[in-house]
Design a protein around this motif. Structure first.
Motif, short mmCIF file in Angstrom:
data_model
loop_
_atom_site.label_atom_id
_atom_site.label_comp_id
_atom_site.label_asym_id
_atom_site.label_seq_id
_atom_site.Cartn_x
_atom_site.Cartn_y
_atom_site.Cartn_z
N HIS A 65 0.87 -1.18 0.00
CA HIS A 65 0.00 0.00 0.00
C HIS A 65 0.90 1.23 0.00
O HIS A 65 1.16 1.83 1.03
N GLY A 66 1.38 1.59 -1.19
CA GLY A 66 2.35 2.68 -1.28
C GLY A 66 3.63 2.29 -0.58
O GLY A 66 4.15 1.18 -0.77
N PRO A 67 4.15 3.15 0.30
CA PRO A 67 5.42 2.85 0.97
C PRO A 67 5.28 1.90 2.16
O PRO A 67 6.28 1.54 2.77
N VAL A 68 4.05 1.50 2.50
CA VAL A 68 3.83 0.64 3.66
C VAL A 68 3.17 -0.67 3.23
O VAL A 68 2.78 -0.84 2.07
N ILE A 69 3.06 -1.57 4.18
CA ILE A 69 2.33 -2.82 3.98
C ILE A 69 1.03 -2.72 4.79
O ILE A 69 1.07 -2.45 5.99
N ARG A 70 -0.10 -2.90 4.12
CA ARG A 70 -1.38 -2.86 4.83
C ARG A 70 -1.74 -4.27 5.29
O ARG A 70 -1.90 -5.18 4.48
N LEU A 71 -1.82 -4.43 6.58
CA LEU A 71 -2.20 -5.70 7.20
C LEU A 71 -3.69 -5.67 7.51
O LEU A 71 -4.21 -4.67 8.02
N ARG A 72 -4.38 -6.74 7.19
CA ARG A 72 -5.79 -6.86 7.53
C ARG A 72 -5.97 -8.05 8.47
O ARG A 72 -5.31 -9.07 8.33
N THR A 73 -6.87 -7.88 9.43
CA THR A 73 -7.03 -8.89 10.47
C THR A 73 -8.36 -9.61 10.34
O THR A 73 -9.29 -9.16 9.68
N GLN A 74 -8.45 -10.73 11.03
CA GLN A 74 -9.71 -11.42 11.24
C GLN A 74 -9.74 -11.89 12.68
O GLN A 74 -8.71 -12.06 13.32
N ALA A 75 -10.94 -12.03 13.22
CA ALA A 75 -11.08 -12.47 14.60
C ALA A 75 -12.40 -13.20 14.73
O ALA A 75 -13.38 -12.87 14.06
N ALA A 76 -12.42 -14.20 15.59
CA ALA A 76 -13.64 -14.98 15.80
C ALA A 76 -14.72 -14.13 16.45
O ALA A 76 -15.92 -14.35 16.22
N ALA A 77 -14.33 -13.15 17.25
CA ALA A 77 -15.29 -12.29 17.93
C ALA A 77 -14.59 -11.00 18.31
O ALA A 77 -13.35 -10.91 18.30
#
Length: 375
Positions: free
Chosen positions: A303-315
């Motif tokens: 994501h441009g100069p950075v890394i975009r991390l996306r999360t998931q969670a059970a709740a």
């Protein structure tokens, strides 16, 4: 020309119910996911889709009773749709000629508008000889040559490459600001288009208006999941309580209340991906952060100069978050999809706003999982 439109239309199983108003010279950006009703709205305004329940009043004149060619409405789509057998000048002159102008008068008008959109040198070319950006300039000149009172722009920059789009955006801004009497409705998926061109923004979902207001406010303090995704922000739904937001699972997300936020009412917490820190699940979290939750890495995207991390969670509220990390941080933490992590959100970077409209965070018209985040 003041616009007031009450649009009611049905296409198969889809129902559109929208009320739209704009003052002379204003540009209204219409935003929404695919299938939200944006193009259907434009078709109703242009008269291409007839509905007996639709009323479109422009400066007191009822347009819904008129055929499209008598409405004085200009339309610019993603594709220029120029007549291939006519040169550029005659393409632009077509509208005035259809309205009754003499050939010479229509061509003079076409030349004036081609000059206005910086395309005068293209007058004698055929559409097949034009680049995408050039063709869209010509299509804009053609839409304006009939002197429309209402201009409809349907994703006018979506089909242009990265080099042509900024120039066309600047041209549109100049053209729209030089006519203080015309009303313009712009459909777009690009927040830059909305911010650069529009005075107000309307967000549609499932054929209904779910958010509207000044463009800057809608995109800087979104109150719906789609607007948050468009603005590149995280959004968590819940209820405003003292100190922040209470999510559906009972967790407290600490944040700062906006002035119009009422206690114990539906609300959303909004924060940027840069406000989210990521730590190893079993590692030590420095300080005493208040907004801490467990999650799993779902995806890593440049994501441009950075890394975009996306999360998931059970709740809990940590599912669906976006966090911006440097490539070095991603490498140091050995992050990859499936890695358990702890996320921390800076409380001073969390803004809590009323949900739009009241109760939307739990309402049936825009399905979402309360307590989940969107970006």
């Amino acid at each position: 020309m003041t616009l007031h439109a009450v649009v009611r239309a049905v296409r198969g199983q889809f129902e559109l119910s929208v009320e739209l108003s704009a003052e002379p010279g204003h540009v209204v950006a219409v935003l929404g996911h695919n299938g939200a009703g944006k193009s259907t709205l434009l078709d109703c305004l242009a008269g291409l889709l007839h509905s007996p329940e639709t009323s479109v009043r422009l400066d007191g004149r009822e347009l819904s009773l008129l055929p499209p060619y008598r409405r004085r409405v200009g339309v610019l789509r993603q594709r220029p749709l120029l007549f291939p057998h006519l040169n550029v000048r005659d393409n632009v002159a077509f509208g005035p000629r259809a309205a009754g102008a003499r050939r010479r008068q229509a061509r003079e008008l076409a030349d004036r508008w081609l000059a206005a959109v910086d395309a005068a040198e293209l007058a004698d070319r055929r559409p097949a000889q034009l680049s995408g950006g050039q063709a869209q300039r010509v299509a804009l000149a053609r839409a304006l040559a009939t002197d429309p009172e209402l201009l409809l722009l349907d994703e006018p920059l979506a089909a242009l490459d990265v080099d042509a789009a900024p120039a066309m955006r600047g041209l549109l801004r100049d053209v729209l600001r030089t006519n203080t009497g015309r009303v313009t409705v712009l459909v777009t998926h690009d927040p830059l288009d909305a911010l650069a061109l529009a005075d107000t923004a309307v967000v549609l979902a499932n054929g209904r208006v779910v958010e509207h207001g000044p463009t800057q406010r809608v995109l800087s303090a979104p109150r719906t999941p789609f607007a948050a995704r468009l603005a590149g922000l995280n959004l968590v739904a819940g209820e405003a309580v003292e100190g922040g937001l209470r999510t559906a699972d009972g967790a407290l997300l600490h944040g700062l209340h906006a002035a119009d936020t009422e206690q114990n009412s539906p609300a959303v917490a909004v924060f940027a991906p840069s406000a989210v820190s990521v730590y190893p699940r079993d590692g030590r979290v420095p300080g005493s952060p208040r907004n801490t939750a467990d999650a799993v890495v779902a995806a890593l995207e440049p994501h441009g100069p950075v890394i975009r991390l996306r999360t998931q969670a059970a709740a809990g509220w940590a599912g669906g978050l976006a966090a911006d990390l440097t490539p070095a941080a991603v490498a140091d933490l050995a992050l990859e999809p499936g890695t358990p992590v702890t996320v921390v959100v800076k409380a001073t970077a969390v803004d809590v706003h009323p949900a739009w409209p009241s109760g939307l965070a739990r309402g049936p018209e825009l399905p979402e999982r309360s307590g989940q985040a969107y970006s």
